[in-house]
Design an enzyme around this catalytic site. Structure first.
Site, PDB file in Angstrom:
ATOM      1  N   HIS A  49      -4.233 -11.452  10.095  1.00 13.81           N
ATOM      2  CA  HIS A  49      -3.984 -10.347  11.019  1.00 13.81           C
ATOM      3  C   HIS A  49      -5.071  -9.301  10.786  1.00 13.81           C
ATOM      4  O   HIS A  49      -4.793  -8.097  10.728  1.00 13.81           O
ATOM      5  CB  HIS A  49      -2.596  -9.750  10.798  1.00 13.81           C
ATOM      6  CG  HIS A  49      -1.479 -10.644  11.239  1.00 13.81           C
ATOM      7  ND1 HIS A  49      -0.168 -10.254  11.262  1.00 13.81           N
ATOM      8  CD2 HIS A  49      -1.475 -11.925  11.681  1.00 13.81           C
ATOM      9  CE1 HIS A  49       0.603 -11.251  11.684  1.00 13.81           C
ATOM     10  NE2 HIS A  49      -0.170 -12.291  11.934  1.00 13.81           N
ATOM     11  N   TYR A 101     -33.437 -22.470  11.862  1.00 10.72           N
ATOM     12  CA  TYR A 101     -33.106 -21.300  11.051  1.00 10.72           C
ATOM     13  C   TYR A 101     -32.900 -21.696   9.585  1.00 10.72           C
ATOM     14  O   TYR A 101     -32.386 -22.769   9.294  1.00 10.72           O
ATOM     15  CB  TYR A 101     -31.833 -20.646  11.597  1.00 10.72           C
ATOM     16  CG  TYR A 101     -31.393 -19.456  10.799  1.00 10.72           C
ATOM     17  CD1 TYR A 101     -31.960 -18.207  11.020  1.00 10.72           C
ATOM     18  CD2 TYR A 101     -30.434 -19.594   9.814  1.00 10.72           C
ATOM     19  CE1 TYR A 101     -31.571 -17.120  10.276  1.00 10.72           C
ATOM     20  CE2 TYR A 101     -30.035 -18.505   9.064  1.00 10.72           C
ATOM     21  CZ  TYR A 101     -30.604 -17.269   9.298  1.00 10.72           C
ATOM     22  OH  TYR A 101     -30.219 -16.193   8.558  1.00 10.72           O
ATOM     23  N   HIS A 160      -5.459 -18.354   9.356  1.00  6.14           N
ATOM     24  CA  HIS A 160      -4.796 -17.379  10.222  1.00  6.14           C
ATOM     25  C   HIS A 160      -4.702 -16.058   9.480  1.00  6.14           C
ATOM     26  O   HIS A 160      -4.300 -16.024   8.325  1.00  6.14           O
ATOM     27  CB  HIS A 160      -3.392 -17.885  10.580  1.00  6.14           C
ATOM     28  CG  HIS A 160      -2.562 -16.865  11.298  1.00  6.14           C
ATOM     29  ND1 HIS A 160      -3.000 -16.206  12.435  1.00  6.14           N
ATOM     30  CD2 HIS A 160      -1.323 -16.366  11.037  1.00  6.14           C
ATOM     31  CE1 HIS A 160      -2.064 -15.365  12.839  1.00  6.14           C
ATOM     32  NE2 HIS A 160      -1.037 -15.436  12.001  1.00  6.14           N
ATOM     33  N   ASP A 198     -25.262 -15.980  17.562  1.00  2.00           N
ATOM     34  CA  ASP A 198     -25.619 -16.847  16.436  1.00  2.00           C
ATOM     35  C   ASP A 198     -24.504 -17.849  16.151  1.00  2.00           C
ATOM     36  O   ASP A 198     -24.743 -18.896  15.561  1.00  2.00           O
ATOM     37  CB  ASP A 198     -25.832 -16.003  15.169  1.00  2.00           C
ATOM     38  CG  ASP A 198     -27.193 -15.334  15.153  1.00  2.00           C
ATOM     39  OD1 ASP A 198     -28.125 -15.875  15.769  1.00  2.00           O
ATOM     40  OD2 ASP A 198     -27.309 -14.270  14.518  1.00  2.00           O
ATOM     41  N   HIS A 227      -0.655 -11.101  19.015  1.00  2.00           N
ATOM     42  CA  HIS A 227      -0.399 -11.581  17.665  1.00  2.00           C
ATOM     43  C   HIS A 227      -1.635 -11.420  16.781  1.00  2.00           C
ATOM     44  O   HIS A 227      -1.768 -10.415  16.093  1.00  2.00           O
ATOM     45  CB  HIS A 227       0.097 -13.035  17.758  1.00  2.00           C
ATOM     46  CG  HIS A 227       0.442 -13.651  16.446  1.00  2.00           C
ATOM     47  ND1 HIS A 227       1.028 -14.899  16.335  1.00  2.00           N
ATOM     48  CD2 HIS A 227       0.268 -13.227  15.172  1.00  2.00           C
ATOM     49  CE1 HIS A 227       1.209 -15.183  15.062  1.00  2.00           C
ATOM     50  NE2 HIS A 227       0.753 -14.188  14.343  1.00  2.00           N
TER      51      HIS A 227
HETATM   52 ZN   LIG Z   1       0.625 -14.236  12.216  1.00  2.00          ZN
END
Ligand SMILES: [Zn+2]
Length: 246
Positions: A98, A228, A96, A121, A170
């Site tokens: 930002h 590939y 996670h 891709d 978020h």
């Molecule tokens: Zn966050």
């Protein structure tokens, strides 16, 4: 010595990839690494800046959010990770961030449109954005509800094909069959978000890339007929770098 030493080391290394790739500042973001057999995951502690982080700070948590090992509090987003591990059975890592462009699309509450082959891709669809969380859910158990919002978004989507999501207002969460793949997906997502943003600046009326190009690009890197890179010799040998671009 802890039975989770390897998991803590891996979580440490994967977390340190986020600032290295410019995806986080200060204490933002977190990566977790899941050991399905042991039923626990290793996650970044809450509020510890990356430059001060070390492997012993990593917290081991079970799928009921109980701390199994560690002296620090786990990331405040731990419950979101737990919901994802409980509902997406094949994943072994979550990241996670930002990161700027992906977060901008999240704040705009817009899926990232599939406009070109760089996107194709990696996946054949737009990158989904969740709904905005209700007031009731925000008051109830915010981090748990963030996970539920993601699960609801994937009710009719494949979490194995689309390994990334924007949480409305978020920011992004990504996952993978390894924690390294989860981090890789965060790096790719940020790049796709940036390219899509710039493309829309140049031509806001641009259409989605056509299906023939989506299929060509996705299939040459994924599945039985992929050709590939060195795939024809060693199929899917390196999941971390899988889907890389040249
Ligand atoms: Zn966050």
């Amino acid at each position: 010595m802890s039975a989770y030493e390897y998991l803590k080391q891996k979580a440490y290394e994967c977390n340190m990839e986020l600032p290295k790739h410019g995806l986080v500042i200060y204490t933002f973001g977190n990566v977790s690494c899941f050991d399905k057999e042991k039923g626990v995951f290793a996650i970044k502690p809450s509020g510890v800046p990356y430059e001060k982080l070390n492997p012993d700070d990593i917290v081991i948590v079970d799928l009921d959010n109980r701390i199994v090992e560690g002296s620090l509090k786990p990331s405040s987003d731990t419950k979101t990770h737990t919901v994802l591990y409980n509902n997406f059975p094949e994943i072994r890592g979550i990241a996670h961030t930002h990161s700027t462009y992906a977060t901008a699309w999240s704040q705009a509450i817009k899926p990232i449109p599939i406009l070109g082959t760089t996107h194709a891709d990696h996946l054949t669809t737009d990158i989904p954005c969740t709904k905005v969380m209700s007031d009731e859910a925000i008051k109830k158990d915010y981090e748990y509800e963030t996970g539920i919002l993601i699960i609801e978004t994937f009710k009719n989507l494949s979490y194995e094909e689309i390994q990334m999501v924007l949480v409305a207002c978020h920011g992004p969460f990504t996952w993978g069959v390894t924690p390294e793949k989860a981090v890789y997906n965060s790096v790719i997502l940020e790049e796709l978000a940036k390219i899509a943003y710039l493309t829309k600046q140049i031509n806001k009326n641009v259409n989605q890339i056509k299906d023939a190009l989506i299929n060509k690009h996705y299939k040459r890197k994924h599945g039985i007929d992929s050709y590939y890179g060195q795939n024809s010799i060693v199929k899917n040998n390196n999941k971390f770098s899988g889907g890389s671009n040249e």
